[in-house]
Scaffold this motif. Sequence first.
Motif, PDB file in Angstrom:
ATOM      1  N   ILE A  72       0.838  -1.211   0.000  1.00  0.00           N
ATOM      2  CA  ILE A  72       0.000   0.000   0.000  1.00  0.00           C
ATOM      3  C   ILE A  72       0.871   1.259   0.000  1.00  0.00           C
ATOM      4  CG2 ILE A  72      -1.593   1.338   1.452  1.00  0.00           C
ATOM      5  CD1 ILE A  72      -2.987  -0.848  -0.157  1.00  0.00           C
ATOM      6  N   VAL A  78      -4.139   0.012  -4.989  1.00  0.00           N
ATOM      7  CA  VAL A  78      -4.250  -1.353  -5.502  1.00  0.00           C
ATOM      8  C   VAL A  78      -5.218  -2.167  -4.628  1.00  0.00           C
ATOM      9  CG1 VAL A  78      -2.275  -2.281  -4.203  1.00  0.00           C
ATOM     10  CG2 VAL A  78      -2.954  -3.349  -6.344  1.00  0.00           C
ATOM     11  N   LEU A  81      -7.077  -8.532  -1.909  1.00  0.00           N
ATOM     12  CA  LEU A  81      -8.061  -9.444  -1.320  1.00  0.00           C
ATOM     13  C   LEU A  81      -7.307 -10.403  -0.391  1.00  0.00           C
ATOM     14  CD1 LEU A  81     -10.965 -10.660  -1.251  1.00  0.00           C
ATOM     15  CD2 LEU A  81     -10.239 -12.179  -3.098  1.00  0.00           C
ATOM     16  N   ILE A  93      -8.767  -8.348  10.509  1.00  0.00           N
ATOM     17  CA  ILE A  93      -9.254  -6.963  10.581  1.00  0.00           C
ATOM     18  C   ILE A  93      -8.076  -6.001  10.511  1.00  0.00           C
ATOM     19  CG2 ILE A  93     -10.333  -5.283  12.123  1.00  0.00           C
ATOM     20  CD1 ILE A  93     -12.212  -7.534  13.033  1.00  0.00           C
ATOM     21  N   LEU A  96      -7.082  -5.491   7.010  1.00  0.00           N
ATOM     22  CA  LEU A  96      -7.982  -4.568   6.316  1.00  0.00           C
ATOM     23  C   LEU A  96      -7.688  -3.122   6.729  1.00  0.00           C
ATOM     24  CD1 LEU A  96     -11.178  -6.713   6.703  1.00  0.00           C
ATOM     25  CD2 LEU A  96     -10.084  -6.160   4.546  1.00  0.00           C
ATOM     26  N   ARG A  97      -7.342  -2.934   7.988  1.00  0.00           N
ATOM     27  CA  ARG A  97      -7.002  -1.590   8.452  1.00  0.00           C
ATOM     28  C   ARG A  97      -5.748  -1.074   7.730  1.00  0.00           C
ATOM     29  NH1 ARG A  97      -9.762   1.892  11.318  1.00  0.00           N
ATOM     30  NH2 ARG A  97      -8.153   2.359  12.831  1.00  0.00           N
ATOM     31  N   GLY A  99      -5.096  -1.640   4.691  1.00  0.00           N
ATOM     32  CA  GLY A  99      -5.402  -1.237   3.329  1.00  0.00           C
ATOM     33  C   GLY A  99      -6.005  -2.291   2.423  1.00  0.00           C
ATOM     34  N   ALA A 100      -6.140  -3.540   2.914  1.00  0.00           N
ATOM     35  CA  ALA A 100      -6.806  -4.545   2.090  1.00  0.00           C
ATOM     36  C   ALA A 100      -8.283  -4.180   1.962  1.00  0.00           C
ATOM     37  CB  ALA A 100      -6.653  -5.919   2.713  1.00  0.00           C
ATOM     38  N   ARG A 101      -8.910  -4.651   0.861  1.00  0.00           N
ATOM     39  CA  ARG A 101     -10.296  -4.235   0.629  1.00  0.00           C
ATOM     40  C   ARG A 101     -11.315  -5.308   0.959  1.00  0.00           C
ATOM     41  NH1 ARG A 101     -10.456  -0.555  -4.732  1.00  0.00           N
ATOM     42  NH2 ARG A 101      -8.805   0.857  -4.102  1.00  0.00           N
ATOM     43  N   GLY A 102     -10.864  -6.557   1.044  1.00  0.00           N
ATOM     44  CA  GLY A 102     -11.840  -7.607   1.305  1.00  0.00           C
ATOM     45  C   GLY A 102     -11.168  -8.828   1.877  1.00  0.00           C
ATOM     46  N   PHE A 103     -12.017  -9.762   2.317  1.00  0.00           N
ATOM     47  CA  PHE A 103     -11.513 -10.964   2.971  1.00  0.00           C
ATOM     48  C   PHE A 103     -12.269 -12.170   2.423  1.00  0.00           C
ATOM     49  CE2 PHE A 103     -11.891 -14.215   6.216  1.00  0.00           C
ATOM     50  CZ  PHE A 103     -10.574 -14.391   6.607  1.00  0.00           C
TER      51      PHE A 103
ATOM     52  N   GLU B 293     -12.399  -1.889  15.765  1.00  0.00           N
ATOM     53  CA  GLU B 293     -11.687  -1.807  14.479  1.00  0.00           C
ATOM     54  C   GLU B 293     -12.640  -2.121  13.329  1.00  0.00           C
ATOM     55  OE1 GLU B 293      -7.685  -2.517  13.972  1.00  0.00           O
ATOM     56  OE2 GLU B 293      -7.927  -0.749  15.220  1.00  0.00           O
ATOM     57  N   LEU B 297     -13.742   0.193  10.245  1.00  0.00           N
ATOM     58  CA  LEU B 297     -13.562  -0.201   8.837  1.00  0.00           C
ATOM     59  C   LEU B 297     -14.828   0.069   8.034  1.00  0.00           C
ATOM     60  CD1 LEU B 297     -11.792  -3.674   8.876  1.00  0.00           C
ATOM     61  CD2 LEU B 297     -10.956  -1.582   7.854  1.00  0.00           C
ATOM     62  N   ARG B 302     -13.253   2.188   2.180  1.00  0.00           N
ATOM     63  CA  ARG B 302     -12.272   1.452   1.390  1.00  0.00           C
ATOM     64  C   ARG B 302     -12.663  -0.015   1.241  1.00  0.00           C
ATOM     65  NH1 ARG B 302      -7.205   2.026  -0.533  1.00  0.00           N
ATOM     66  NH2 ARG B 302      -6.030   0.097  -0.796  1.00  0.00           N
ATOM     67  N   VAL B 303     -13.024  -0.644   2.349  1.00  0.00           N
ATOM     68  CA  VAL B 303     -13.302  -2.080   2.266  1.00  0.00           C
ATOM     69  C   VAL B 303     -14.699  -2.327   1.696  1.00  0.00           C
ATOM     70  CG1 VAL B 303     -11.799  -2.624   4.199  1.00  0.00           C
ATOM     71  CG2 VAL B 303     -14.215  -2.251   4.610  1.00  0.00           C
ATOM     72  N   LYS B 304     -14.834  -3.502   1.079  1.00  0.00           N
ATOM     73  CA  LYS B 304     -16.117  -3.895   0.510  1.00  0.00           C
ATOM     74  C   LYS B 304     -16.945  -4.562   1.599  1.00  0.00           C
ATOM     75  CE  LYS B 304     -14.734  -2.757  -3.615  1.00  0.00           C
ATOM     76  NZ  LYS B 304     -15.383  -1.785  -4.482  1.00  0.00           N
ATOM     77  N   LEU B 307     -17.453  -8.224   1.525  1.00  0.00           N
ATOM     78  CA  LEU B 307     -16.263  -9.066   1.650  1.00  0.00           C
ATOM     79  C   LEU B 307     -15.659  -9.041   3.048  1.00  0.00           C
ATOM     80  CD1 LEU B 307     -14.386  -8.467  -1.716  1.00  0.00           C
ATOM     81  CD2 LEU B 307     -15.752 -10.415  -1.035  1.00  0.00           C
ATOM     82  N   VAL B 308     -16.302  -8.354   3.970  1.00  0.00           N
ATOM     83  CA  VAL B 308     -15.766  -8.348   5.334  1.00  0.00           C
ATOM     84  C   VAL B 308     -16.779  -8.865   6.358  1.00  0.00           C
ATOM     85  CG1 VAL B 308     -14.147  -6.493   4.882  1.00  0.00           C
ATOM     86  CG2 VAL B 308     -16.404  -5.935   5.729  1.00  0.00           C
ATOM     87  N   SER B 310     -17.781 -11.750   7.011  1.00  0.00           N
ATOM     88  CA  SER B 310     -17.358 -12.950   7.741  1.00  0.00           C
ATOM     89  C   SER B 310     -16.390 -12.612   8.877  1.00  0.00           C
ATOM     90  CB  SER B 310     -16.718 -13.948   6.784  1.00  0.00           C
ATOM     91  OG  SER B 310     -15.575 -13.383   6.195  1.00  0.00           O
ATOM     92  N   LEU B 311     -15.850 -11.388   8.881  1.00  0.00           N
ATOM     93  CA  LEU B 311     -14.902 -11.018   9.932  1.00  0.00           C
ATOM     94  C   LEU B 311     -15.586 -10.346  11.123  1.00  0.00           C
ATOM     95  CD1 LEU B 311     -11.971  -9.580   7.821  1.00  0.00           C
ATOM     96  CD2 LEU B 311     -12.132 -11.794   8.914  1.00  0.00           C
TER      97      LEU B 311
END
Lengths: 125, 705
Positions: A72, A78, A81, A93, A96-97, A99-103, B293, B297, B302-304, B307-308, B310-311
């Motif tokens: 990042i 960018v 995932l 989590i 994601l904090r 800078g990732a966008r999904g899991f 947190e 988020l 930013r996050v979808k 897609l989160v 499940s967290l």
Amino acid sequence: MMRLLIVDDSNIIRSRIMRIVLAGTLPGAQIVGLARDGAQAVMMFKAHQPDVVTMDLTMPNMDGVKCIEEIIAINPDVPILVVSALADKATAISALRKGARGFLNKPFTEKQLIAALKEVISNDE
Amino acid sequence: MERTKQPKRRRAERYRRIIIAIGLFIVLDLIVLAATLFLSHQILEDVATVNLAGRQRMLSQRIAKTIYAAEAEQSTAQTANGTLSELKAATALFDSTLRGFTVGGGTLGVNGQELRIKALEGEAPRNILRRAAILWTPYVALIDPLTGEITPAAETIRKASEYSKINSNKLLDLMNQLTAALEENVADKTDILRLVQIVGVVLALANFAFIVFKLIGRLRAQDALVKQQQRENAQIFATIRDGLFLLHPDGMIGSQMSASLPTVIGKRVAPGDDFLSVLETLVPEKEHEAAKEYISLLFGDRVKESLVASLNPLSQLELRAADGGGDVGKEADSSASRFVSLQFSRVKGEKNEMGVRQTTHLLVTVHDVSERVRLIQAVKDAEMRAQEEIKGLLDLLELEPAVSRRFLNDTEQSLDAINDALRGAGQTRDYPSTISEIFRRVHHLKGEAAAHSLSLFETLAHRFENILSELRDRPNLKGEDLLAIPPHLEDIYSRTAKLRSLAERMTSKDAHLTQNAASGHEFGYMLEALAEKVAINQKKKVRVTADVPDFGSLPDSKATMLRDIAIQLVRNAVVHGIEATNERVISSKTESGNIHVTLKRLEADKFEFAVRDDGRGVIPDHIRESLVKSGRYSRAEADSLDERTLVMKLFEPGISTSPTVDSDAGRGVGLDVVAEKVKIMGAQIRLGSRPNIYTQFSVTFSSAA
């Protein structure tokens, strides 16, 4: 055109993601690198500038959270995932904090991976 | 889509009426203003005309007066140029004004400035002008010679004077009439202007009243709609069974929340409360941090969201009865936990300058998922039970058929005996003795299971012991307390029956079931396996040697009892006798402890069975501590006992020197079982020991029945 970097210390998972991505469901998808740890991933990212990254969290040399932080720092836009097991939600989590966008939880189906990749690169809210 | 268009159209229709009314109001005001301006302008012009007409009256008189003055001067031969000049000016001004009134043209205004005037309209003024022209034309013809010469002839003056005397007043009268006619015209126009203004103002006021009426009606309708929506919202929030509220970015609970929220989460909460503070009382610190947190988020874009999900660390939150803290809990079994699931959905606001709709709130729904969690747990339990049974079956199948059959027979006999003890407790009401009796049976069963590596039965017996231990330690034990026992008894009964059925189907019908299957070799092997297993549990190293060649020659009844005694003594040696590895090293012993089991024939039918270990030995002070810890002896009583008496206390139920309770020790039952079996066998038991050197239990018995 979607140029993908796959980061995972498991050869099985890397191969599985690659097979699914190249099966044709994602038109124009292309694998630009397969990294087995965070350090290798950062090098490949710098070299190939992929459009999207799938990232494991638990890896040798450099873990996923640190790797995301470095990627990042190179390119804040960018889409990343995280593809990992749901053992530690707090770590995911944290990723994601950074800078990732999904899991996406392991194990995953082909349909789940494709849907997650489409979602993570989409500009929709 | 059609549904959304219809209200829009209705709204547009309502607004159109108001807009038209406002438009009409403006148009009306403009018309009135234009008419007022137009009429005012005309009235101003007419007033000027009236003033000019009034001046004509004055001029007609001045002309006559100057003619008379000239005539008088001429008679005295003093005709002055000033009189004639005044006559000339008055005549010219009257003439130009009259011509202007008749055909339009220029003249001088009352203030002496050049002025354009329009020809007068209307029948009455025109008629007056015509009559005035008839009088003026000859009049001006007689005056002109007077003004053109320096010294006019007396005859010329006289003619003009005579004409003036005849017609001057007529001309004045006509100018008076003209003035009056013009004044009447001005008055008419003023009336029209007043009427226009009155009508315009009345219409404007009516229009304004219409607009106000409509707007008030609209406001009242909107107020009613808002009230209805608020009522409906309140009904929804009061009725919905789930917790529901909006979470602000600052962590505050929104102004509306479902009435059931406090009940669902078991806490008093109110709109405006800090959600994270409420959460802090419900979850451990780590989960609270993760939740913070996660919420953060979701407020970021930013996050979808999909897609989160499940967290979500709050997707299955356990609320213990104590968590309710007597706040707002359900009336439920105090020992039961409830599970709730908190789900978060982004609420988007208007688009910002970048065209992005940002998250303004999170919609939080709280469901009670206890039933779902219990079902999942029940499925897991069933799976675990099935796996246990499969493992139990496989363990049984690994044994010699005769051994497994004997184990199952023994187990069923033990269970029958426990059942009998329970039935008998109703008559004797000596519940502590009943519990001790059952404890011995179960412990014996556990020992047998462990000796044969039957982990399922060992586990079941250990769970059973947990219940029994709790009952034994309970003061004022009552009959209904024993109701906790039958479910465990039934569980072991049913599993034994099921495994017996399965095992018999899977083993050959021709299996040779010899009563001597438990040979000396097998007996020794069993004890070695048991010691090894217990040693692993205790994290110790043990080496067992068994020298029991005559075991196979013992009658069944004696062999069975000796096996029970051997199991307890070997277990006891590993747990209590053999030290931990590091302790042994410090004592200059080998890392592995040694246990030696022997069966010697002393006479034809007399045997000595011995279990010897090279461990720490029996330490009287440890036994004293155990006696005090058990609560049965005071410190003074324990201190007063001699060593021999102390050692004998080891064989009493409920006395254990183990500091912890596990599957191998700590219940104080093992040597109790040994003492009971020894008594039944009619045998004698001796204990020899030297601190830090050895402990040996020796049982001398006769093989005769």
